[in-house]
Write a protein that holds these residues in place. Structure first.
Motif, short mmCIF file in Angstrom:
data_model
loop_
_atom_site.label_atom_id
_atom_site.label_comp_id
_atom_site.label_asym_id
_atom_site.label_seq_id
_atom_site.Cartn_x
_atom_site.Cartn_y
_atom_site.Cartn_z
N CYS A 100 -7.01 -51.02 38.13
CA CYS A 100 -5.90 -51.06 39.08
C CYS A 100 -5.80 -49.75 39.87
O CYS A 100 -5.49 -49.76 41.07
N ALA A 101 -6.06 -48.63 39.21
CA ALA A 101 -5.97 -47.34 39.89
C ALA A 101 -7.01 -47.20 41.00
O ALA A 101 -6.77 -46.50 41.98
N HIS A 102 -8.14 -47.90 40.86
CA HIS A 102 -9.22 -47.75 41.83
C HIS A 102 -9.48 -49.03 42.63
O HIS A 102 -10.46 -49.09 43.38
N LEU A 114 -2.90 -56.29 43.25
CA LEU A 114 -3.14 -55.82 44.62
C LEU A 114 -2.33 -56.60 45.65
O LEU A 114 -2.11 -56.11 46.75
N SER A 115 -1.89 -57.81 45.28
CA SER A 115 -1.14 -58.65 46.20
C SER A 115 0.38 -58.51 46.03
O SER A 115 1.14 -58.98 46.88
N ALA A 116 0.80 -57.90 44.92
CA ALA A 116 2.22 -57.89 44.58
C ALA A 116 3.05 -57.08 45.57
O ALA A 116 2.66 -55.98 45.97
N LYS A 117 4.18 -57.64 45.96
CA LYS A 117 5.13 -56.95 46.84
C LYS A 117 6.32 -56.40 46.05
O LYS A 117 7.20 -55.75 46.61
N CYS A 118 6.33 -56.67 44.75
CA CYS A 118 7.46 -56.30 43.91
C CYS A 118 7.17 -55.01 43.14
O CYS A 118 6.03 -54.53 43.12
N GLU A 138 -5.40 -39.00 34.76
CA GLU A 138 -5.57 -39.07 36.22
C GLU A 138 -5.25 -40.46 36.76
O GLU A 138 -4.62 -40.61 37.81
N ASN A 139 -5.67 -41.50 36.03
CA ASN A 139 -5.40 -42.87 36.48
C ASN A 139 -3.90 -43.16 36.46
O ASN A 139 -3.37 -43.82 37.36
N LEU A 140 -3.21 -42.70 35.42
CA LEU A 140 -1.76 -42.90 35.36
C LEU A 140 -1.07 -42.17 36.51
O LEU A 140 -0.15 -42.71 37.14
N ASN A 141 -1.49 -40.94 36.78
CA ASN A 141 -0.92 -40.20 37.91
C ASN A 141 -1.20 -40.89 39.23
O ASN A 141 -0.35 -40.93 40.13
N ARG A 142 -2.40 -41.44 39.35
CA ARG A 142 -2.78 -42.14 40.58
C ARG A 142 -1.91 -43.38 40.79
O ARG A 142 -1.42 -43.64 41.89
N LEU A 143 -1.71 -44.14 39.72
CA LEU A 143 -0.86 -45.33 39.81
C LEU A 143 0.58 -44.96 40.16
O LEU A 143 1.23 -45.64 40.95
N THR A 144 1.06 -43.87 39.58
CA THR A 144 2.41 -43.40 39.89
C THR A 144 2.52 -43.00 41.37
O THR A 144 3.53 -43.28 42.02
N SER A 145 1.48 -42.37 41.88
CA SER A 145 1.50 -41.93 43.28
C SER A 145 1.56 -43.11 44.24
O SER A 145 1.98 -42.98 45.39
N PHE A 146 1.12 -44.30 43.77
CA PHE A 146 1.19 -45.51 44.59
C PHE A 146 2.59 -46.13 44.57
O PHE A 146 2.84 -47.12 45.24
N GLY A 147 3.49 -45.57 43.76
CA GLY A 147 4.84 -46.11 43.65
C GLY A 147 5.05 -46.99 42.44
O GLY A 147 6.12 -47.58 42.28
N ASN A 148 4.03 -47.10 41.59
CA ASN A 148 4.17 -47.89 40.37
C ASN A 148 4.97 -47.11 39.33
O ASN A 148 5.14 -45.89 39.42
N HIS A 149 5.44 -47.83 38.30
CA HIS A 149 6.23 -47.23 37.23
C HIS A 149 5.43 -47.26 35.94
O HIS A 149 4.81 -48.28 35.61
N ILE A 150 5.47 -46.16 35.18
CA ILE A 150 4.78 -46.09 33.91
C ILE A 150 5.82 -46.08 32.78
O ILE A 150 6.72 -45.24 32.77
N ILE A 151 5.69 -47.02 31.86
CA ILE A 151 6.52 -47.04 30.66
C ILE A 151 5.72 -46.33 29.58
O ILE A 151 4.78 -46.88 29.02
#
Length: 407
Positions: A100-102, A114-118, A138-151
């Motif tokens: 997902c990160a890449h 990749l299609s999700a709007k939520c 790095e992957n977790l940081n990258r996902l966070t930078s995309f606006g995703n949330h990490i639990i």
């Protein structure tokens, strides 16, 4: 009613030993009233069956683009991405995080991501060294930078036998994170809310005490509602035996009125809003015995002295910008007595309970309150669950903070 009621939630399950917890997560989400659609990677099927998740979610668990080969239907990743209010991938394996990160898109789950709007939530689960590896970080940081949330993964014993971070967050924690996101109110985010709850116990001797019938239900409901709304909550609690409704809440346990005052006063200066819901004893034994008092005389007298008035004391220390709410439980001349307390203690609001109202007061799961502000404007609320009352109080305080922000 849960904040997740009626929400459409996609749950992604990946190849991890902790995939068994996804069954509990799905069950909790369905119980909360959410519509749940499970998606699985092929490797997830090695750990939990699609039938289990389909039974719990009441929908087929999807794992491929192919739907019914007899009709030529397919599982449309774009439609799924548009359908969802929330997407939570739990457990999120190191492999899925990397894909997902890449932007790799070789299965249904990654295509829906990749299609999700939520809003998207990742709940990592893996062994200690994998979780700490620079690639995973790095992957977790990258996902966070995309606006995703990490639990964040939790600390504990792992499948390898090691002890450390990497355990999938408990399903209850994941649900609370989702509820907090849905219920979040921007004006309350970062605000410090101080709440007192429950009874106090005033010692007579080492085995006896004076107390009241408070269960703490109302105060704990208020703490939960504010935490879900995004506030930082400190709960000063008398003895209730109640479990904390949200791990994000900071709880300070006290016993006596004096202990409750000391704990509350210590936090008060940091608080934006203080809600004094606890049923604090008005009197305490003047000289508690250090040994059990034996039953001897037919008549026993106990000398009592007044406890400190927490609301009145904090009312004199209230600074500009701080808001203070008190509670009044009355049996007669309810409105008049409540208004007297409101002004005498320098409160911004007083929440009136009348023991004349059926289903209100101590011990019930419901409550009926009247809120009076310092200008004596009065709002009466219907009988409802204590969680419903708590949400009404959150809305009232949110409105006041919004008004102040516009001034």
């Amino acid at each position: 009613m849960s904040m997740l009621s009626g929400k459409r939630i996609l749950v992604g399950v990946t190849g991890s030993i902790s995939a068994y917890k996804s069954a509990f997560l799905v069950r909790l989400l369905v119980k909360a009233g959410a519509e749940v659609q499970v998606m699985m990677t092929e490797s997830a099927k090695d750990f939990i069956t699609p039938l289990t998740l389909a039974t719990l979610s009441k929908r087929p668990a999807l794992s491929s683009f192919m739907g019914d080969p007899n009709t030529g239907t397919w599982n449309n990743h774009v439609e799924l991405g548009l359908w969802a209010d929330l997407l939570v991938i739990a457990p999120s394996s190191a492999h899925t995080l990397a894909r997902c990160a890449h932007g790799f898109c070789d299965d249904l789950l990654s295509a829906v991501y990749l299609s999700a709007k939520c809003p998207v939530f990742f709940a990592p689960a893996m062994d200690l060294d994998m979780y700490r590896h620079p690639t995973t970080v790095e992957n977790l940081n990258r996902l966070t930078s995309f606006g995703n949330h990490i639990i964040q993964a939790e600390h504990g014993e792992l499948a390898s036998g090691l002890v450390g971070e990497g355990r999938l967050a408990e399903p209850e924690t994941i649900v609370q994170v989702l509820e907090r996101h849905v219920a979040g109110r921007p004006v309350l985010k970062g605000k410090h809310i101080l709440i007192t709850a429950g009874p106090t116990q005033e010692p007579i001797d080492p085995v006896r005490y004076i107390s009241n019938h408070s269960t703490g239900k109302m105060g704990y409901a208020i703490a939960h509602a504010f935490s879900l709304a995004g506030a930082n909550v400190t709960l000063v609690s008398g003895p209730t035996g109640r479990s904390l409704p949200d791990r994000a809440i900071r709880r300070i346990d006290v016993r006596s009125a004096q202990e409750m005052y000391e704990a509350t006063a210590q936090v008060f200066t940091e608080a934006d809003v203080t809600i004094l819901n606890a049923a604090v004893a008005d009197y305490t034994p003047l000289a508690p015995a250090d040994r059990k008092i034996k039953k001897a005389e037919s008549v026993f007298s106990l000398e009592l002295t007044k406890t400190i008035d927490i609301a009145a004391t904090l009312g004199t220390r209230k600074q500009p910008g701080q808001l203070l709410m008190g509670f009044a439980l009355e049996t007669d001349n309810e409105h008049t007595n409540a208004v007297k307390k409101l002004h005498a203690k320098n409160l911004d609001w007083i929440v009136l309970n009348s023991l004349r109202d059926a289903g209100a007061g101590f011990g019930h799961d419901t409550n009926k309150v009247t809120v009076i502000d310092k200008d004596e404007q009065t709002v009466e609320f219907a009988l409802k669950s204590k969680q419903g009352v708590a949400e009404d109080l959150v809305t009232l305080i949110e409105k006041k903070l919004l008004e102040r922000g516009l001034e």
